[in-house]
Design a protein around this motif. Structure first.
Motif, PDB file in Angstrom:
ATOM      1  N   GLY A   1       6.492  61.943 -33.350  1.00  0.00           N
ATOM      2  CA  GLY A   1       6.480  62.017 -31.896  1.00  0.00           C
ATOM      3  C   GLY A   1       7.867  62.060 -31.319  1.00  0.00           C
ATOM      4  O   GLY A   1       8.867  62.105 -32.041  1.00  0.00           O
ATOM      5  N   ALA A   2       7.912  62.040 -29.998  1.00  0.00           N
ATOM      6  CA  ALA A   2       9.175  62.126 -29.274  1.00  0.00           C
ATOM      7  C   ALA A   2       9.374  60.876 -28.423  1.00  0.00           C
ATOM      8  O   ALA A   2       8.436  60.346 -27.830  1.00  0.00           O
ATOM      9  CB  ALA A   2       9.184  63.357 -28.381  1.00  0.00           C
ATOM     10  N   VAL A   3      10.624  60.414 -28.408  1.00  0.00           N
ATOM     11  CA  VAL A   3      11.031  59.385 -27.456  1.00  0.00           C
ATOM     12  C   VAL A   3      11.821  60.113 -26.380  1.00  0.00           C
ATOM     13  O   VAL A   3      12.715  60.899 -26.691  1.00  0.00           O
ATOM     14  CB  VAL A   3      11.929  58.324 -28.125  1.00  0.00           C
ATOM     15  CG1 VAL A   3      12.458  57.334 -27.084  1.00  0.00           C
ATOM     16  CG2 VAL A   3      11.157  57.606 -29.219  1.00  0.00           C
ATOM     17  N   ILE A   4      11.467  59.872 -25.135  1.00  0.00           N
ATOM     18  CA  ILE A   4      12.130  60.580 -24.039  1.00  0.00           C
ATOM     19  C   ILE A   4      12.980  59.585 -23.264  1.00  0.00           C
ATOM     20  O   ILE A   4      12.496  58.534 -22.835  1.00  0.00           O
ATOM     21  CB  ILE A   4      11.105  61.262 -23.125  1.00  0.00           C
ATOM     22  CG1 ILE A   4      10.199  62.168 -23.985  1.00  0.00           C
ATOM     23  CG2 ILE A   4      11.794  62.070 -22.050  1.00  0.00           C
ATOM     24  CD1 ILE A   4       9.204  62.959 -23.192  1.00  0.00           C
ATOM     25  N   VAL A   5      14.249  59.930 -23.109  1.00  0.00           N
ATOM     26  CA  VAL A   5      15.195  59.038 -22.447  1.00  0.00           C
ATOM     27  C   VAL A   5      15.449  59.549 -21.027  1.00  0.00           C
ATOM     28  O   VAL A   5      15.569  60.753 -20.804  1.00  0.00           O
ATOM     29  CB  VAL A   5      16.526  58.967 -23.235  1.00  0.00           C
ATOM     30  CG1 VAL A   5      17.482  57.965 -22.600  1.00  0.00           C
ATOM     31  CG2 VAL A   5      16.259  58.600 -24.690  1.00  0.00           C
ATOM     32  N   THR A   6      15.529  58.632 -20.091  1.00  0.00           N
ATOM     33  CA  THR A   6      15.835  59.018 -18.717  1.00  0.00           C
ATOM     34  C   THR A   6      16.704  57.945 -18.075  1.00  0.00           C
ATOM     35  O   THR A   6      16.966  56.904 -18.666  1.00  0.00           O
ATOM     36  CB  THR A   6      14.559  59.221 -17.882  1.00  0.00           C
ATOM     37  OG1 THR A   6      14.919  59.678 -16.570  1.00  0.00           O
ATOM     38  CG2 THR A   6      13.769  57.923 -17.741  1.00  0.00           C
ATOM     39  N   THR A   7      17.195  58.233 -16.878  1.00  0.00           N
ATOM     40  CA  THR A   7      17.805  57.214 -16.032  1.00  0.00           C
ATOM     41  C   THR A   7      16.886  57.072 -14.810  1.00  0.00           C
ATOM     42  O   THR A   7      15.979  57.895 -14.630  1.00  0.00           O
ATOM     43  CB  THR A   7      19.242  57.605 -15.604  1.00  0.00           C
ATOM     44  OG1 THR A   7      19.239  58.934 -15.078  1.00  0.00           O
ATOM     45  CG2 THR A   7      20.199  57.541 -16.777  1.00  0.00           C
TER      46      THR A   7
ATOM     47  N   VAL B   1      22.009  61.091 -20.043  1.00  0.00           N
ATOM     48  CA  VAL B   1      21.175  59.909 -19.796  1.00  0.00           C
ATOM     49  C   VAL B   1      21.277  58.894 -20.924  1.00  0.00           C
ATOM     50  O   VAL B   1      20.817  57.766 -20.786  1.00  0.00           O
ATOM     51  CB  VAL B   1      19.681  60.269 -19.595  1.00  0.00           C
ATOM     52  CG1 VAL B   1      19.521  61.134 -18.341  1.00  0.00           C
ATOM     53  CG2 VAL B   1      19.103  60.989 -20.806  1.00  0.00           C
ATOM     54  N   GLY B   2      21.872  59.327 -22.056  1.00  0.00           N
ATOM     55  CA  GLY B   2      22.034  58.385 -23.166  1.00  0.00           C
ATOM     56  C   GLY B   2      21.189  58.693 -24.378  1.00  0.00           C
ATOM     57  O   GLY B   2      20.879  57.785 -25.151  1.00  0.00           O
ATOM     58  N   LYS B   3      20.860  59.984 -24.574  1.00  0.00           N
ATOM     59  CA  LYS B   3      20.062  60.325 -25.768  1.00  0.00           C
ATOM     60  C   LYS B   3      20.823  59.982 -27.054  1.00  0.00           C
ATOM     61  O   LYS B   3      20.275  59.345 -27.952  1.00  0.00           O
ATOM     62  CB  LYS B   3      19.762  61.835 -25.804  1.00  0.00           C
ATOM     63  CG  LYS B   3      18.735  62.318 -24.825  1.00  0.00           C
ATOM     64  CD  LYS B   3      18.574  63.822 -24.938  1.00  0.00           C
ATOM     65  CE  LYS B   3      19.810  64.598 -24.518  1.00  0.00           C
ATOM     66  NZ  LYS B   3      20.329  64.237 -23.188  1.00  0.00           N
ATOM     67  N   SER B   4      22.074  60.449 -27.139  1.00  0.00           N
ATOM     68  CA  SER B   4      22.850  60.247 -28.368  1.00  0.00           C
ATOM     69  C   SER B   4      23.127  58.769 -28.589  1.00  0.00           C
ATOM     70  O   SER B   4      23.039  58.263 -29.706  1.00  0.00           O
ATOM     71  CB  SER B   4      24.155  61.035 -28.320  1.00  0.00           C
ATOM     72  OG  SER B   4      23.881  62.421 -28.209  1.00  0.00           O
ATOM     73  N   THR B   5      23.477  58.084 -27.498  1.00  0.00           N
ATOM     74  CA  THR B   5      23.712  56.640 -27.601  1.00  0.00           C
ATOM     75  C   THR B   5      22.447  55.963 -28.124  1.00  0.00           C
ATOM     76  O   THR B   5      22.486  55.119 -29.035  1.00  0.00           O
ATOM     77  CB  THR B   5      24.065  56.063 -26.222  1.00  0.00           C
ATOM     78  OG1 THR B   5      25.162  56.788 -25.687  1.00  0.00           O
ATOM     79  CG2 THR B   5      24.414  54.590 -26.308  1.00  0.00           C
ATOM     80  N   PHE B   6      21.301  56.341 -27.552  1.00  0.00           N
ATOM     81  CA  PHE B   6      20.039  55.743 -27.976  1.00  0.00           C
ATOM     82  C   PHE B   6      19.717  56.104 -29.428  1.00  0.00           C
ATOM     83  O   PHE B   6      19.339  55.236 -30.224  1.00  0.00           O
ATOM     84  CB  PHE B   6      18.899  56.183 -27.056  1.00  0.00           C
ATOM     85  CG  PHE B   6      17.582  55.615 -27.466  1.00  0.00           C
ATOM     86  CD1 PHE B   6      16.693  56.347 -28.240  1.00  0.00           C
ATOM     87  CD2 PHE B   6      17.251  54.303 -27.140  1.00  0.00           C
ATOM     88  CE1 PHE B   6      15.494  55.804 -28.668  1.00  0.00           C
ATOM     89  CE2 PHE B   6      16.053  53.755 -27.559  1.00  0.00           C
ATOM     90  CZ  PHE B   6      15.173  54.502 -28.328  1.00  0.00           C
ATOM     91  N   SER B   7      19.862  57.371 -29.790  1.00  0.00           N
ATOM     92  CA  SER B   7      19.566  57.809 -31.165  1.00  0.00           C
ATOM     93  C   SER B   7      20.392  57.015 -32.157  1.00  0.00           C
ATOM     94  O   SER B   7      19.890  56.550 -33.187  1.00  0.00           O
ATOM     95  CB  SER B   7      19.897  59.290 -31.359  1.00  0.00           C
ATOM     96  OG  SER B   7      19.167  60.095 -30.472  1.00  0.00           O
ATOM     97  N   ALA B   8      21.683  56.886 -31.844  1.00  0.00           N
ATOM     98  CA  ALA B   8      22.587  56.185 -32.756  1.00  0.00           C
ATOM     99  C   ALA B   8      22.146  54.732 -32.920  1.00  0.00           C
ATOM    100  O   ALA B   8      22.128  54.192 -34.034  1.00  0.00           O
ATOM    101  CB  ALA B   8      24.015  56.233 -32.228  1.00  0.00           C
ATOM    102  N   HIS B   9      21.775  54.092 -31.817  1.00  0.00           N
ATOM    103  CA  HIS B   9      21.420  52.674 -31.911  1.00  0.00           C
ATOM    104  C   HIS B   9      20.024  52.460 -32.473  1.00  0.00           C
ATOM    105  O   HIS B   9      19.767  51.436 -33.108  1.00  0.00           O
ATOM    106  CB  HIS B   9      21.668  51.984 -30.565  1.00  0.00           C
ATOM    107  CG  HIS B   9      23.128  51.817 -30.332  1.00  0.00           C
ATOM    108  ND1 HIS B   9      23.908  52.826 -29.802  1.00  0.00           N
ATOM    109  CD2 HIS B   9      23.980  50.806 -30.646  1.00  0.00           C
ATOM    110  CE1 HIS B   9      25.173  52.428 -29.774  1.00  0.00           C
ATOM    111  NE2 HIS B   9      25.244  51.209 -30.279  1.00  0.00           N
ATOM    112  N   LEU B  10      19.154  53.431 -32.281  1.00  0.00           N
ATOM    113  CA  LEU B  10      17.860  53.397 -32.968  1.00  0.00           C
ATOM    114  C   LEU B  10      18.103  53.457 -34.473  1.00  0.00           C
ATOM    115  O   LEU B  10      17.516  52.693 -35.250  1.00  0.00           O
ATOM    116  CB  LEU B  10      16.994  54.576 -32.503  1.00  0.00           C
ATOM    117  CG  LEU B  10      15.628  54.763 -33.173  1.00  0.00           C
ATOM    118  CD1 LEU B  10      14.748  53.521 -33.021  1.00  0.00           C
ATOM    119  CD2 LEU B  10      14.910  55.989 -32.587  1.00  0.00           C
TER     120      LEU B  10
END
Lengths: 319, 259
Positions: B194-200, B66-75
Motif C-alpha cells: 500500500g501507500a502512505v500519503i504525507v501531507t501538511t 511536505v516531508g515525504k523523504s524525511t518520513f521515508s528515511a525515518h520509517l
C-alpha cells in the motif's frame, strides 16, 4: 523485430534512433536521420504570439514546497498593483496546479474564442491560466506522462490569447524534467528575461536548487536571482525569531556568494501567508505591514529593475 | 509525410498510433496494432526479483516539500531498529534525490556485482538506493524527460540486488506522473502492500493530496493511511503552539480510516 521498443526515447529526443532500445525499431532510420530533430513549427508560432509580451520570467526551484506558487502569485499581485501594468500568470504545474486556489479562482473555467483561449482575469490587468481551470473538479488527478504534459504546455503558450502583456510569469513544478525543458524549448525563439529561483534556507533545499542553477546554465537561461523563503519565523506571541529550517550550510546567501548569483531577498515564515493562500487572498492586502510583505515588495522591485533595461527587439527597433 | 511526429506519445503509451500526432508517422500502424502494448518483459523479471521482498510500501504525496523523504528515511530507521528486520529504501525521485543526504550517505557510490547493483548500507539491515549515488557530484542536475526516468526506475527495481528484505520502502517525487505510473506498473505483478500519503495541514497541500488519493484509487493501490506532517509548531522560546490545527477531517470521506 517487428516489436516497437518499450523504451522508445521519444521521436524528438536527442537519442532518437540512436538509443540501445532503438535497435530493430522500424522507425529507427528515420529517427536517426534527424528528421525528428527538425524544429517544432510551434516554436515559431509561439515566437509570434509572444511579440505582444514584453517580459517573460520563470519561477523555478529544484525543490518542492519552498513557495514557488506563493511567490509567483504575489509577484503577479505586486506587479499588477500598477493598473497600467498588464500581468499574465501561467501555471505549468500540470499535476499539482496551485495557482487557481492561491489566486482565489477555483471553479473558474476557460473560454474559447476566435483568437484562442481566454485567460481567467483576477483584475482587469491580471490574467491567469492553469490546467486547474480545465478540470471538472479540483480533486481530479491529472495522471499524465511527459509527452502529454509537454503538449499542454505548448498549447498554453501558443493558444492562449494573452493580449498585450508587460510581464508573463511562469510558475513551474519542482524538478528539472519535461515541464522545464519544454517551456524553455518552446520559448527558445521568444527570449526569456530570466528565472527567479526560490529556496528555503536548509541544505536539503539548496542541494536541489544548485541542480536547478545547473539546469539554467545548461539551457542558457539567465538567472535574475534567488529568493530565500521561510527564512526565519517570528512567533506571533513572544515576537522572538526562531529558525524552523536552519541554514546549516549558510543558507541561500552562502550559496549565492559561491555561485556568484544575486540574492534578491529573504522572506520570513509568516503563518498568515499560508492562510491567505488557502483563502485565495493576496497576502499584501491581508497583512500590508508584515515583514514578509515588505520583503516581497523589495524583491519585486529588484526584479522590475532587472527587467527594466532589457527590451524586446521590437521595442528597440521602434524606439 | 516522412516526418517523425513531434508529439510522439511514446511507443508504449495508450495513445500509441492513435493520437492526432500519430497521423502520417511511418510507425503508426505498428503502434496502433498494440505491439507496443504488449507487457514489458521487465514486469515478470521484477516479479521474480521481488519474491525475496515481503512488504512493499510507497510513500507518496501530491505536494512537494511536505516531508515525504524525511518520513521515508525515518520509517526506514524505525523499522531497522529491530536488527532482525531487513529494510530497503529506494529513492525514485530522479531530479531531486534527497535520500542520500538525509541518510548520511552523500558521496557513496554504487557497486556492481554478478548479482546486480549493490545497495549502499547504512546499517547491516538497512540498504539504500538512489540516483544520487550515480552522480559525480551532488550538484549535478539530472535533466531527463519521462522515458529516461522510467528506464532508471525499471533498472532500480530489476537490477538492484536487495537480497532478502522484510520492507521495501519507495520514496517518490511529488506529483502523479511518469515516476508514479512507472513504479506502479513495474511492480504490477509483484503486489504493493500500500501507500502512505504525507501531507501538511493547509488546504493547498490537501488539494494535491486528494489528487494523489484519486491516483491510488485509479491504479488500485491500497492506501495504508495519511500522515499529517508539520502539524503545529511550538515556539522554542515561549513554548506556545503557533500554527493552526489540522484540516485532516476534510479528507475523511475520501479514504477508509485505518483499523
Amino acid at each position: 523485430m517487428e516489436e516497437v521498443p518499450h523504451d522508445c526515447p521519444g521521436a524528438d529526443s536527442a537519442q532518437a534512433g540512436r538509443g540501445t532500445s532503438c535497435q530493430g525499431c522500424p522507425n529507427q532510420r528515420l529517427c536517426a536521420s534527424g528528421a525528428g530533430a527538425a524544429p517544432d513549427p510551434a516554436i515559431e508560432e509561439i515566437k509570434e504570439k509572444m511579440k505582444t509580451v514584453k517580459h517573460k520570467i520563470l519561477v523555478l526551484s529544484g525543490k518542492g514546497g519552498v513557495g514557488k506558487s506563493t511567490f509567483s502569485a504575489h509577484l503577479a499581485h505586486g506587479l499588477a498593483e500598477d493598473e497600467n501594468t498588464q500581468v499574465a500568470l501561467l501555471d505549468i504545474d500540470i499535476c499539482g496546479p496551485s495557482i487557481p486556489k492561491i489566486m482565489g479562482l477555483e471553479g473558474e473555467q476557460v473560454h474559447q474564442s476566435a483568437s484562442g483561449w481566454s485567460p481567467v482575469y483576477v483584475e482587469d490587468n491580471l490574467g491567469v491560466m492553469s490546467v486547474g481551470f480545465l478540470l471538472s473538479s479540483p480533486d481530479d488527478a491529472v495522471i499524465w506522462r511527459g509527452p502529454k504534459k509537454n503538449g499542454m504546455i505548448k498549447q498554453f503558450l501558443r493558444d492562449v490569447d494573452w493580449g498585450d502583456v508587460d510581464y508573463l510569469l511562469v510558475d513551474t513544478p519542482p524538478g528539472t524534467s519535461d515541464e522545464h525543458l519544454s517551456v524553455v524549448q518552446y520559448l527558445a525563439a521568444a527570449h526569456i528575461d530570466g528565472a527567479v529561483i526560490v529556496t528555503t534556507p536548509q541544505e536539503i533545499s539548496l542541494q536541489d536548487v544548485r541542480k536547478e542553477i545547473s539546469f539554467c546554465r545548461k539551457v542558457k537561461l539567465p538567472i535574475i536571482g534567488v529568493v530565500e523563503n521561510m527564512s526565519g519565523f517570528v512567533c506571533p506571541r513572544c515576537k522572538k525569531e526562531s529558525q524552523i529550517f536552519p541554514p546549516t550550510s549558510g543558507g541561500a546567501e552562502a550559496m549565492c556568494q559561491n555561485l556568484k548569483i544575486p540574492l534578491l531577498g529573504r522572506v520570513p515564515l509568516d503563518p498568515h501567508i499560508g492562510k491567505s493562500c488557502d483563502r485565495g487572498q493576496s497576502f499584501f492586502v491581508e497583512a500590508p505591514d508584515s515583514p514578509a510583505t515588505l520583503a516581497y515588495r523589495s524583491i519585486i522591485q529588484r526584479i522590475q529593475e532587472f527587467c527594466g533595461p532589457h527590451q524586446t527587439e521590437e521595442n528597440l527597433i521602434s524606439s
